[in-house]
Scaffold this motif. Structure first.
Motif, PDB file in Angstrom:
ATOM      1  N   ALA A 195      75.017  52.580  49.301  1.00  0.00           N
ATOM      2  CA  ALA A 195      75.354  53.837  49.981  1.00  0.00           C
ATOM      3  C   ALA A 195      76.530  53.617  50.932  1.00  0.00           C
ATOM      4  O   ALA A 195      77.466  54.429  50.995  1.00  0.00           O
ATOM      5  N   THR A 196      76.489  52.524  51.673  1.00  0.00           N
ATOM      6  CA  THR A 196      77.576  52.207  52.603  1.00  0.00           C
ATOM      7  C   THR A 196      78.883  51.998  51.850  1.00  0.00           C
ATOM      8  O   THR A 196      79.935  52.519  52.248  1.00  0.00           O
ATOM      9  N   ALA A 197      78.830  51.236  50.754  1.00  0.00           N
ATOM     10  CA  ALA A 197      80.028  50.968  49.968  1.00  0.00           C
ATOM     11  C   ALA A 197      80.619  52.260  49.401  1.00  0.00           C
ATOM     12  O   ALA A 197      81.840  52.386  49.261  1.00  0.00           O
ATOM     13  N   ALA A 198      79.744  53.236  49.076  1.00  0.00           N
ATOM     14  CA  ALA A 198      80.227  54.508  48.530  1.00  0.00           C
ATOM     15  C   ALA A 198      81.042  55.283  49.557  1.00  0.00           C
ATOM     16  O   ALA A 198      81.984  56.000  49.209  1.00  0.00           O
ATOM     17  N   VAL A 199      80.698  55.146  50.834  1.00  0.00           N
ATOM     18  CA  VAL A 199      81.474  55.801  51.888  1.00  0.00           C
ATOM     19  C   VAL A 199      82.787  55.053  52.108  1.00  0.00           C
ATOM     20  O   VAL A 199      83.845  55.657  52.272  1.00  0.00           O
ATOM     21  N   LYS A 244      79.718  65.605  50.280  1.00  0.00           N
ATOM     22  CA  LYS A 244      79.013  64.597  49.484  1.00  0.00           C
ATOM     23  C   LYS A 244      78.458  63.534  50.430  1.00  0.00           C
ATOM     24  O   LYS A 244      79.220  62.817  51.072  1.00  0.00           O
ATOM     25  N   ILE A 245      77.136  63.431  50.489  1.00  0.00           N
ATOM     26  CA  ILE A 245      76.482  62.570  51.470  1.00  0.00           C
ATOM     27  C   ILE A 245      75.646  61.503  50.770  1.00  0.00           C
ATOM     28  O   ILE A 245      74.908  61.796  49.828  1.00  0.00           O
ATOM     29  N   ALA A 246      75.738  60.281  51.261  1.00  0.00           N
ATOM     30  CA  ALA A 246      75.010  59.148  50.692  1.00  0.00           C
ATOM     31  C   ALA A 246      73.792  58.818  51.551  1.00  0.00           C
ATOM     32  O   ALA A 246      73.878  58.775  52.775  1.00  0.00           O
ATOM     33  N   VAL A 247      72.653  58.561  50.880  1.00  0.00           N
ATOM     34  CA  VAL A 247      71.437  58.109  51.564  1.00  0.00           C
ATOM     35  C   VAL A 247      70.709  57.123  50.651  1.00  0.00           C
ATOM     36  O   VAL A 247      70.948  57.082  49.443  1.00  0.00           O
ATOM     37  N   GLN A 248      69.806  56.356  51.238  1.00  0.00           N
ATOM     38  CA  GLN A 248      68.989  55.466  50.434  1.00  0.00           C
ATOM     39  C   GLN A 248      67.754  56.213  49.932  1.00  0.00           C
ATOM     40  O   GLN A 248      67.200  57.072  50.612  1.00  0.00           O
ATOM     41  N   SER A 299      84.456  53.402  49.932  1.00  0.00           N
ATOM     42  CA  SER A 299      85.352  53.666  48.799  1.00  0.00           C
ATOM     43  C   SER A 299      85.863  55.097  48.755  1.00  0.00           C
ATOM     44  O   SER A 299      86.832  55.391  48.048  1.00  0.00           O
ATOM     45  N   GLY A 300      85.201  55.997  49.483  1.00  0.00           N
ATOM     46  CA  GLY A 300      85.584  57.403  49.461  1.00  0.00           C
ATOM     47  C   GLY A 300      84.825  58.227  48.444  1.00  0.00           C
ATOM     48  O   GLY A 300      85.047  59.426  48.319  1.00  0.00           O
ATOM     49  N   LYS A 301      83.914  57.593  47.707  1.00  0.00           N
ATOM     50  CA  LYS A 301      83.098  58.351  46.746  1.00  0.00           C
ATOM     51  C   LYS A 301      82.252  59.384  47.468  1.00  0.00           C
ATOM     52  O   LYS A 301      82.060  60.504  46.975  1.00  0.00           O
ATOM     53  N   ASN A 302      81.713  59.004  48.627  1.00  0.00           N
ATOM     54  CA  ASN A 302      80.948  59.936  49.456  1.00  0.00           C
ATOM     55  C   ASN A 302      81.667  60.171  50.772  1.00  0.00           C
ATOM     56  O   ASN A 302      82.385  59.301  51.276  1.00  0.00           O
ATOM     57  N   ASP A 303      81.451  61.360  51.332  1.00  0.00           N
ATOM     58  CA  ASP A 303      82.143  61.731  52.566  1.00  0.00           C
ATOM     59  C   ASP A 303      81.505  61.106  53.800  1.00  0.00           C
ATOM     60  O   ASP A 303      82.185  60.865  54.803  1.00  0.00           O
ATOM     61  N   ALA A 304      80.196  60.856  53.756  1.00  0.00           N
ATOM     62  CA  ALA A 304      79.487  60.313  54.910  1.00  0.00           C
ATOM     63  C   ALA A 304      78.138  59.796  54.446  1.00  0.00           C
ATOM     64  O   ALA A 304      77.742  59.998  53.291  1.00  0.00           O
ATOM     65  N   MET A 305      77.439  59.129  55.355  1.00  0.00           N
ATOM     66  CA  MET A 305      76.081  58.663  55.058  1.00  0.00           C
ATOM     67  C   MET A 305      75.214  58.862  56.284  1.00  0.00           C
ATOM     68  O   MET A 305      75.707  58.982  57.413  1.00  0.00           O
ATOM     69  N   LEU A 306      73.908  58.909  56.053  1.00  0.00           N
ATOM     70  CA  LEU A 306      72.916  58.912  57.123  1.00  0.00           C
ATOM     71  C   LEU A 306      72.143  57.610  57.024  1.00  0.00           C
ATOM     72  O   LEU A 306      71.814  57.167  55.923  1.00  0.00           O
ATOM     73  N   THR A 324      75.923  67.883  48.335  1.00  0.00           N
ATOM     74  CA  THR A 324      75.722  66.954  47.222  1.00  0.00           C
ATOM     75  C   THR A 324      75.107  65.681  47.787  1.00  0.00           C
ATOM     76  O   THR A 324      75.720  65.003  48.614  1.00  0.00           O
ATOM     77  N   ILE A 325      73.879  65.384  47.375  1.00  0.00           N
ATOM     78  CA  ILE A 325      73.148  64.245  47.914  1.00  0.00           C
ATOM     79  C   ILE A 325      73.117  63.131  46.871  1.00  0.00           C
ATOM     80  O   ILE A 325      72.488  63.276  45.821  1.00  0.00           O
ATOM     81  N   ASP A 326      73.796  62.039  47.166  1.00  0.00           N
ATOM     82  CA  ASP A 326      73.777  60.886  46.276  1.00  0.00           C
ATOM     83  C   ASP A 326      72.788  59.860  46.823  1.00  0.00           C
ATOM     84  O   ASP A 326      72.939  59.393  47.959  1.00  0.00           O
ATOM     85  N   GLN A 327      71.785  59.520  46.012  1.00  0.00           N
ATOM     86  CA  GLN A 327      70.751  58.581  46.433  1.00  0.00           C
ATOM     87  C   GLN A 327      71.027  57.198  45.830  1.00  0.00           C
ATOM     88  O   GLN A 327      71.316  57.085  44.639  1.00  0.00           O
ATOM     89  N   TYR A 328      70.912  56.183  46.665  1.00  0.00           N
ATOM     90  CA  TYR A 328      71.163  54.815  46.225  1.00  0.00           C
ATOM     91  C   TYR A 328      69.916  53.965  46.450  1.00  0.00           C
ATOM     92  O   TYR A 328      69.257  54.089  47.484  1.00  0.00           O
ATOM     93  N   GLN A 329      69.616  53.102  45.488  1.00  0.00           N
ATOM     94  CA  GLN A 329      68.460  52.230  45.628  1.00  0.00           C
ATOM     95  C   GLN A 329      68.631  51.258  46.783  1.00  0.00           C
ATOM     96  O   GLN A 329      67.688  50.938  47.498  1.00  0.00           O
ATOM     97  N   ALA A 330      69.863  50.783  46.980  1.00  0.00           N
ATOM     98  CA  ALA A 330      70.172  49.861  48.082  1.00  0.00           C
ATOM     99  C   ALA A 330      71.053  50.560  49.104  1.00  0.00           C
ATOM    100  O   ALA A 330      72.017  51.239  48.740  1.00  0.00           O
ATOM    101  N   GLN A 331      70.743  50.385  50.378  1.00  0.00           N
ATOM    102  CA  GLN A 331      71.565  50.981  51.407  1.00  0.00           C
ATOM    103  C   GLN A 331      72.980  50.416  51.370  1.00  0.00           C
ATOM    104  O   GLN A 331      73.952  51.104  51.679  1.00  0.00           O
ATOM    105  N   SER A 332      73.113  49.152  50.998  1.00  0.00           N
ATOM    106  CA  SER A 332      74.442  48.545  50.902  1.00  0.00           C
ATOM    107  C   SER A 332      75.326  49.320  49.931  1.00  0.00           C
ATOM    108  O   SER A 332      76.532  49.455  50.153  1.00  0.00           O
TER     109      SER A 332
END
Length: 303
Positions: A210-214, A171-175, A216-223, A200-208
């Protein structure tokens, strides 16, 4: 961030910083007191010859109207007052505007709304860690001023065992609207083409976010863009770590309306001037991002 429809980025804005601080407090850890950007702002002396070249329509009111996505520390984010936009992008462009005898006024906007805003004339310049690419240059002029790559980040110790070269099933977070979104989408296709689970690509409107999701453990990593990811890791007081090397370095660019080529050229000359007088290096050093310095700006570079 490099971003693509914008192309960029990744970072901690006020919201992300607040979430991270709460998380750290819950773990009993002490938040870092080292704050990049502390101290007086750098300033640049006006250059009358350059100021005279600014189109009348731009300089008539004495300001440059700038669109920026203020969720992308340390490039552009909201200060503690929740209103003032700060960051190395902001500090540097303030100096560029001063060189032209003007003042920059910033309006926060969603990242993927800024380039359309430049095209429509709502903003005179887009300053938001936009990676320069051919797709963007179809609709706006771009003036290079910095260089950044993409880097991954994950929770300290990489508990999800993320492999940047084989993130299938993670599960990866990106803006939204970033180069990183294109990157991870292509990686997921390689996974499915090889018969492996999609990313699994989770897209966030704010990069902040996306960072918070990592965190918290919701996402495994971010780019994210390399300076942004590094800043987020530093501010996490040990909760995050960088993963793998920086790759695909490319220039950031100021975005100017396509029919404003003359103004774009003047911006390029102003960047050259702040590099020459040392203001440029001072701004980057203040924010700890001098590794992304360039020596010669370009208008619509092709490589």
């Amino acid at each position: 961030m490099f971003r693509i429809s914008g192309g960029r980025r990744a970072a901690l804005g006020v919201t992300g910083a607040a979430l991270l601080a709460l998380s750290l407090a819950g773990c009993g850890e002490k938040e870092s007191t080292e704050q990049p950007g502390a101290g007086p702002s750098v300033t640049a002396a006006a250059d009358s010859a350059l100021a005279a070249k600014v189109p009348d329509a731009i300089k008539a009111d004495g300001v440059i109207k700038v669109g920026t996505d203020s969720t992308y520390a340390p490039a552009e984010f909201l200060d503690a007052d929740g209103k003032t936009v700060v960051g190395f992008d902001i500090e540097l462009f303030n100096a560029v505007a001063q060189k032209l005898g003007l003042k920059a006024e910033y309006e926060s906007a969603p990242f993927d709304a800024i380039l359309p805003g430049v095209d429509s004339g709502k903003y005179e310049v887009g300053v938001s860690s936009f990676t320069i690419n051919a797709e963007r240059m179809k609709t706006v002029n771009m003036v290079s001023y910095f260089s950044a790559g993409t880097q991954w980040a994950t929770k300290a110790g990489n508990p999800a065992k993320v492999d940047t070269e084989n993130a299938c099933g993670k599960k990866i977070a990106v803006q939204v609207g970033t180069v990183q979104l294109d990157d991870i989408t292509a990686r997921s296709k390689k996974c499915t083409d090889a018969g492996k689970p999609a990313i699994t690509i989770d897209q966030y409107q704010a990069q902040s976010d996306a960072t918070a999701a990592v965190v918290s453990g919701k996402n495994d990593a971010m780019l994210a863009d390399s300076p942004v990811g590094a800043y987020a890791v530093k501010q996490s007081s040990g909760q995050l770590e960088l993963l793998g090397d920086i790759y695909e370095s490319a220039p950031y660019g100021y975005a100017v309306k396509k029919d404003q080529a003359a103004f774009a050229e003047v911006l390029k000359e102003a960047v050259t001037a702040v590099i020459a007088d040392g203001t440029y290096q001072g701004a980057l050093k203040k924010w700890g991002v001098e590794g992304g310095a360039i020596t010669t700006p370009a208008l619509n570079p092709t490589s």
